[in-house]
Design a protein around this motif. Structure first.
Motif: not given
Length: 347
Positions: A164-166, A174-185, A247-253
């Protein structure tokens, strides 16, 4: 001697001596299948499938947008001015400096346009697939270790929180680096939730329902992956699209607090009273009498020492060829399936 007392004495005589074997025996012979198992089969397989909405989301946010160029010696810096004074280009000409290109705001937005992933930066788009699966590999190892050490509930929660944080970071990147970190998460979370929910669910099922684990999780997996396509078609902005699937994926939590710990994991730690308490709750939900308590409590270390080594079993001469063949087949199918599907926008 009453029939009930005789039956209880017979049950206790038939009990396995090892605590983990006792749990399997109690589920198969006393609790069996019923509303408890059907509920957990639905909820945990839903979790297994619903997190996969993030797996293919990158495909729908990395489409090439339209750009304005041929603006003369002094290209305007505002998209509104570019619309009236510049030429709309269908192909990106890398001979023109990157700062002279202006995104057409009326076209479908994407990370390519917002982060200008073109020309020398184009290779960063397919790299996101590799970054996702790097996080996936770390997630499998980390949540597997947490699951064995602290239980299925906490490993499931860890995977979901990272997911969910990812998802929040991806939609607000705000940048490609932030998006790449999000994809790893997101890769970490998809792997963690998927792995733990599958094992967790299996440990509640009796022998008549275990074959369903080859069907129900895969149906959920396919259904939620398909869901990305209509959502991406109707939701134009890539940030809104990513926020929606998060938001959809949050249902499992939401139903995590209501889920019981696995009795098999509790047994592996020698926590016999807690394991028996969960088994009694399962029996009550199914309308069955409580299973007899285990004969004795074994410390976790003794239980672990008496358990056969998993790797030794898999490499046993009777299973070695089958195990290695399945590993090669799984790797080959996954490599081709995810390689083609995730990198299709770049073909």
């Amino acid at each position: 001697m009453s029939l009930a007392l005789f039956s209880r004495m017979t049950d206790q005589a038939d009990q396995p001596s090892r605590l983990s074997d006792y749990v399997a025996w109690a589920i198969d012979n006393h609790i069996q299948s019923g509303p408890f198992q059907y509920t957990y089969l639905l909820l945990l397989c839903l979790s297994y499938g619903i997190v996969t909405v993030h797996t293919y989301s990158n495909m729908f946010v990395s489409q090439a947008p339209e750009w304005y160029t041929s603006c003369g010696d002094a290209p305007p810096r505002m998209p509104e001015a570019a619309e009236s004074t510049c030429t709309l280009s269908e192909a990106f000409n890398c001979s023109i400096p990157l700062h002279d290109w202006i995104l057409n705001k009326s076209s479908r937005s994407s990370i390519v346009g917002d982060f200008k992933l073109v020309c020398s930066h184009h290779s960063q788009i397919p790299a996101l697939g590799s970054i996702f699966f790097f996080g996936f590999a770390v997630g499998v190892l980390a949540t597997g270790a947490v699951s064995d050490a602290f239980g299925r509930r906490w490993a499931y929660l860890l995977g979901y929180l990272v997911l969910e944080f990812g998802g929040l970071l991806a939609h607000s990147a705000w940048s490609y680096a932030a998006f790449a970190i999000a994809r790893a998460m997101l890769g970490f979370g998809v792997a963690g939730v998927g792995l733990v929910s599958f094992v967790w669910c299996t440990e509640f099922l009796d022998e008549t329902l275990r074959p369903w684990m080859s069907l129900v999780p895969n149906v959920m997996f396919s259904a939620f992956q398909i869901l990305d396509s209509p959502l991406a078609f109707y939701i134009v902005g890539w940030r809104t699209f990513l926020f929606t699937i998060n938001v959809i994926s949050l249902a499992g939590l939401l139903y995590w607090p209501c889920l019981e710990e696995s009795p098999k994991w509790l047994a592996s730690k020698g926590r016999s009273r807690e394991a028996h308490a969960v088994l009694c709750k399962m029996a009550a939900r199914n309308g069955k009498p409580e299973p007899p308590p285990p004969k004795l409590e074994k410390p976790a270390e003794k239980e672990a020492d008496s358990a056969p080594n998993i790797l030794a079993q898999l490499l046993d001469r009777r299973l070695r060829f089958r195990f290695l063949a399945m590993c090669v087949s799984w790797f080959s199918v996954s490599f081709a399936f995810y390689g083609i599907s995730l990198f299709s926008p770049n073909l």
